[in-house]
Design a protein around this motif. Structure first.
Motif, short mmCIF file in Angstrom:
data_model
loop_
_atom_site.label_atom_id
_atom_site.label_comp_id
_atom_site.label_asym_id
_atom_site.label_seq_id
_atom_site.Cartn_x
_atom_site.Cartn_y
_atom_site.Cartn_z
N SER A 90 9.17 -27.32 10.40
CA SER A 90 7.81 -27.80 10.60
C SER A 90 7.16 -27.26 11.88
N SER A 91 7.97 -26.82 12.84
CA SER A 91 7.40 -26.29 14.09
C SER A 91 6.93 -24.85 13.95
N ILE A 92 7.26 -24.22 12.82
CA ILE A 92 6.86 -22.83 12.58
C ILE A 92 5.58 -22.84 11.75
N SER A 93 4.59 -22.07 12.17
CA SER A 93 3.34 -21.97 11.42
C SER A 93 3.57 -21.23 10.11
N ASN A 94 2.71 -21.50 9.13
CA ASN A 94 2.84 -20.82 7.84
C ASN A 94 2.81 -19.31 8.01
N GLU A 95 1.88 -18.80 8.79
CA GLU A 95 1.81 -17.39 9.18
C GLU A 95 1.87 -17.35 10.69
N HIS A 96 3.05 -17.12 11.22
CA HIS A 96 3.30 -17.32 12.63
C HIS A 96 3.08 -16.04 13.45
N ALA A 97 3.66 -14.93 12.98
CA ALA A 97 3.58 -13.67 13.74
C ALA A 97 3.78 -12.51 12.78
N VAL A 98 3.45 -11.31 13.25
CA VAL A 98 3.67 -10.11 12.45
C VAL A 98 4.15 -9.00 13.38
N ILE A 99 5.11 -8.22 12.89
CA ILE A 99 5.63 -7.06 13.62
C ILE A 99 5.27 -5.81 12.81
N THR A 115 0.96 -22.35 16.27
CA THR A 115 0.91 -23.61 17.02
C THR A 115 1.87 -23.60 18.20
N ASN A 116 3.07 -23.06 18.01
CA ASN A 116 4.11 -23.17 19.05
C ASN A 116 4.49 -21.84 19.68
N GLY A 117 3.72 -20.80 19.42
CA GLY A 117 3.87 -19.57 20.19
C GLY A 117 4.93 -18.61 19.72
N THR A 118 4.78 -17.37 20.20
CA THR A 118 5.72 -16.28 19.94
C THR A 118 6.22 -15.76 21.28
N TYR A 119 7.52 -15.47 21.38
CA TYR A 119 8.14 -15.12 22.66
C TYR A 119 8.92 -13.81 22.53
N VAL A 120 8.80 -12.98 23.55
CA VAL A 120 9.59 -11.75 23.66
C VAL A 120 10.37 -11.82 24.96
N ASN A 121 11.69 -11.82 24.84
CA ASN A 121 12.57 -11.94 26.01
C ASN A 121 12.21 -13.16 26.85
N GLY A 122 11.87 -14.25 26.17
CA GLY A 122 11.59 -15.51 26.84
C GLY A 122 10.16 -15.67 27.34
N GLN A 123 9.35 -14.63 27.21
CA GLN A 123 7.97 -14.69 27.69
C GLN A 123 7.01 -14.88 26.52
N LYS A 124 6.11 -15.88 26.65
CA LYS A 124 5.14 -16.11 25.59
C LYS A 124 4.12 -14.98 25.56
N ILE A 125 3.81 -14.50 24.37
CA ILE A 125 2.89 -13.35 24.24
C ILE A 125 1.82 -13.64 23.20
N ASP A 126 0.69 -12.94 23.33
CA ASP A 126 -0.28 -12.86 22.25
C ASP A 126 0.00 -11.62 21.41
N GLU A 127 0.33 -10.53 22.10
CA GLU A 127 0.77 -9.31 21.46
C GLU A 127 1.56 -8.51 22.48
N ALA A 128 2.48 -7.69 21.99
CA ALA A 128 3.32 -6.92 22.91
C ALA A 128 3.99 -5.78 22.16
N SER A 129 4.34 -4.74 22.90
CA SER A 129 5.17 -3.67 22.35
C SER A 129 6.60 -4.15 22.28
N LEU A 130 7.38 -3.61 21.34
CA LEU A 130 8.77 -4.00 21.18
C LEU A 130 9.68 -2.79 21.24
N ARG A 131 10.86 -3.00 21.84
CA ARG A 131 11.96 -2.07 21.74
C ARG A 131 13.06 -2.73 20.93
#
Length: 241
Positions: A90-99, A115-131
């Protein structure tokens, strides 16, 4: 923040003058305002057919078999069963994030106003590059995302063939339950073949499972358009040079 063409999905690091796509095979060439920012594109549902109908009712400007310098794969994350990575909490949004990964092999993640955010290496992001070494979590839940990108085609020439009801598609299927542009086959120079559902009304099915986005295919797969019309491997192979 990059920009995408609404009609052919070409990606630009910076917008062109007047936001006009300059891709030679773009169906909307010369029309002002085709480019939209990356976040709007990723949250818009990429509804090609509805957008194209505003320009040309029969989609006659679609031409198949063209060579492009751009390729996109997306992996959607959320609670809805239509996502590629489903986290049923229930804490995950229906459409939470996209890579996404583009033809330069650049990978990005975008939070879809969850609702509860997306995190990369512990940091909350709106968008970010990934390795590949980055840790991704949605809310409090870690996401195993890297396996979804291991089979992605390498850089190089990619050709495409279109499938649909439209007369300009490479593979024409005449049923009324088939969208004008239903799906696209992508052929990479390393021999991989993938099929992409173009947000069709009645879907693309591989071995009985409806797909979202892009999936790699092989000769032993049963591929159904609109869960009714089987795509023969002999037709698929025609796009192999």
């Amino acid at each position: 923040m990059g920009y995408y063409c609404m009609l052919c999905d070409t990606y630009y690091e910076i917008p062109t003058s007047d936001f006009i796509c300059q891709a030679p095979d773009c169906p909307g060439g010369g029309i002002t305002g085709l480019l939209i920012d990356e976040k709007t594109y990723l949250t818009s549902g990429n509804d090609h057919e509805n957008r194209l109908q505003n320009l040309n009712s029969d989609l006659s400007f679609y031409s198949g078999g063209s060579t492009i310098g751009f390729y996109l794969k997306e992996v959607k994350i959320g609670r809805s069963p239509q996502n590629d990575i489903v986290l049923n909490h229930s804490s995950i949004s229906n459409e939470h994030a996209v890579i996404t990964m583009d033809r330069s092999n650049k990978i990005r993640i975008v939070d879809l106003n969850s609702t509860n955010g997306t995190y990369v290496n512990g940091q909350k992001i709106d968008e970010a590059s990934l390795r590949k070494s980055d840790r991704v979590s949605v809310g409090r839940y870690p996401v195993e995302w890297t396996p979804h990108f291991q089979s992605f085609p390498s850089k190089g020439t990619v050709t495409k063939r279109t499938i649909g009801r439209g007369s300009k598609c490479d593979i024409v299927i005449g049923g009324n339950d088939v969208s004008r542009l239903h799906a696209t086959l992508w052929y990479s120079e390393n021999g991989d073949i993938q099929i992409q559902d173009e947000n069709s009304s009645n879907g693309v099915y591989i071995n009985g499972q409806k797909i979202v986005g892009i999936r790699q295919i092989k000769p032993t797969d049963e591929i159904l358009i609109a869960k009714r019309y089987e795509l023969q491997w002999s037709d698929i192979k025609q796009g192999i040079n």
